[in-house]
Design a protein around this motif. Structure first.
Motif, PDB file in Angstrom:
ATOM      1  N   ASN A 102       0.837  -1.203   0.000  1.00 21.45           N
ATOM      2  CA  ASN A 102       0.000   0.000   0.000  1.00 21.45           C
ATOM      3  C   ASN A 102       0.877   1.260   0.000  1.00 21.45           C
ATOM      4  O   ASN A 102       0.675   2.163   0.806  1.00 21.45           O
ATOM      5  N   THR A 103       1.859   1.292  -0.904  1.00 27.71           N
ATOM      6  CA  THR A 103       2.831   2.391  -0.908  1.00 27.71           C
ATOM      7  C   THR A 103       2.357   3.531  -1.819  1.00 27.71           C
ATOM      8  O   THR A 103       2.189   3.325  -3.025  1.00 27.71           O
ATOM      9  N   PRO A 104       2.154   4.725  -1.260  1.00 30.74           N
ATOM     10  CA  PRO A 104       1.691   5.846  -2.087  1.00 30.74           C
ATOM     11  C   PRO A 104       2.742   6.266  -3.115  1.00 30.74           C
ATOM     12  O   PRO A 104       3.941   6.079  -2.897  1.00 30.74           O
ATOM     13  N   LYS A 105       2.239   6.865  -4.200  1.00 26.88           N
ATOM     14  CA  LYS A 105       3.121   7.277  -5.311  1.00 26.88           C
ATOM     15  C   LYS A 105       4.296   8.123  -4.820  1.00 26.88           C
ATOM     16  O   LYS A 105       5.445   7.891  -5.204  1.00 26.88           O
ATOM     17  N   ASP A 106       4.027   9.105  -3.960  1.00 29.88           N
ATOM     18  CA  ASP A 106       5.098  10.009  -3.517  1.00 29.88           C
ATOM     19  C   ASP A 106       6.177   9.273  -2.722  1.00 29.88           C
ATOM     20  O   ASP A 106       7.357   9.614  -2.808  1.00 29.88           O
ATOM     21  N   ASP A 107       5.763   8.274  -1.946  1.00 29.51           N
ATOM     22  CA  ASP A 107       6.749   7.497  -1.182  1.00 29.51           C
ATOM     23  C   ASP A 107       7.611   6.648  -2.115  1.00 29.51           C
ATOM     24  O   ASP A 107       8.806   6.448  -1.876  1.00 29.51           O
TER      25      ASP A 107
END
Ligand code: B12
Length: 215
Positions: A131-136
């Protein structure tokens, strides 16, 4: 195929005997009856992908699935020590890979297994989470300077976010190669309009990538 070992393992899982399941899985490695790859592919993965609930109550089934996943997760973490030991004798590729699942994708067992397989093939692989967000993801690329990113996608609903993430990676970091894999890509039309460099699914695919980057 190690069918006897699989059936024994499944017995422990069906009875939700976590300790016995973990001890049994680790003993198979300790006694060299199975390799890490065999344990993952022949016992751990099928015990989840073929999970069937024999109880009518759906709510009970949900926690049963969660509990089984947590047992498999514990075994995967326990295997890490064996991986470190084996990696000592593996010829390194000098290639860095950041492994993750994208935003909204909670299925992470496949990604963890893949990151272990990559380590065993001599890649410098880091699993940065589910569940890794784009910015991360973009900031991990900035910090680690990987040669590859490897993303695991299970739920076809997450193909839209996958497309957005990959577009952005290619825009900001065109030299970083994108590897995709997981159940969401089993159907050919899932690949439409998604930017990627490699579609890999199996351990053999990973071994072929290893040959391609031979140093
Ligand atoms: C465990 C599980 C969960 C757990 C996950 C926990 C966790 N920490 O990972 C939880 C409970 C969170 C969950 C939730 C949901 N789940 Co679920 N889940 C499963 C289950 C039972 C097992 C998944 C698994 O771990 N398999 C074992 C691993 C090892 O297999 P794998 O992921 O396929 O990975 C292998 C290969 O694909 C490959 N691979 C994978 N990724 C990559 C990447 C690269 C680069 C490479 C090289 C290879 C590779 O290598 C791995 C090793 O061989 C499956 C059943 C199934 N058939 O898989 C359903 C399943 C995937 N889930 C499903 C659904 C619908 C959901 C939910 C939507 C349910 C809901 N209504 O809430 C949510 C969605 C959550 C979300 N937003 O992501 C469906 C998906 C159907 C579909 N095609 O859309 C399935 C198939 C169940 C079903 N039959 O309906 N789930």
């Amino acid at each position: 195929m190690h069918l006897k070992a699989y059936n024994q393992f499944l017995e422990y899982l069906k009875k939700e005997q976590k300790d016995q399941a973990v001890i049994y899985a680790m003993s198979l490695l300790e006694e060299k009856k199975l390799t890490i790859e065999e344990l993952y592919q022949e016992l751990l993965a099928p015990s989840l992908t073929t999970f069937e609930c024999d109880v009518e109550d759906q709510e009970v089934c949900i926690w049963k699935e969660h509990f089984r996943t947590s047992i498999i997760r514990t075994i995967l973490e326990s295997c890490y020590l064996y991986i470190i030991k084996r990696v000592e004798d593996v010829k390194k590729t000098e290639k860095k890979i950041v492994v993750f699942t994208p935003s909204f994708e909670y299925h992470e067992i496949g990604a963890i297994m893949v990151s272990h397989f990559l380590l065993l093939e001599g890649f410098d692989a880091s699993y940065i989470g589910a569940n890794t967000p784009k910015d991360d993801i973009l900031s991990a690329i900035k910090a680690y300077h990987p040669d590859f990113v490897a993303m695991s996608v299970t739920n076809p609903y997450n193909l839209v976010i996958t497309k957005q993430i990959n577009d952005e990676i290619k825009k900001q970091y065109p030299d970083v190669k994108i590897i995709i894999g997981g159940q969401a890509f089993v159907h050919q039309n899932a690949l439409e309009s998604i930017k990627y460099d490699y579609l890999l699914q199996t351990l053999d695919d990973i071994k072929n990538l290893r040959k391609e980057v031979q140093v």
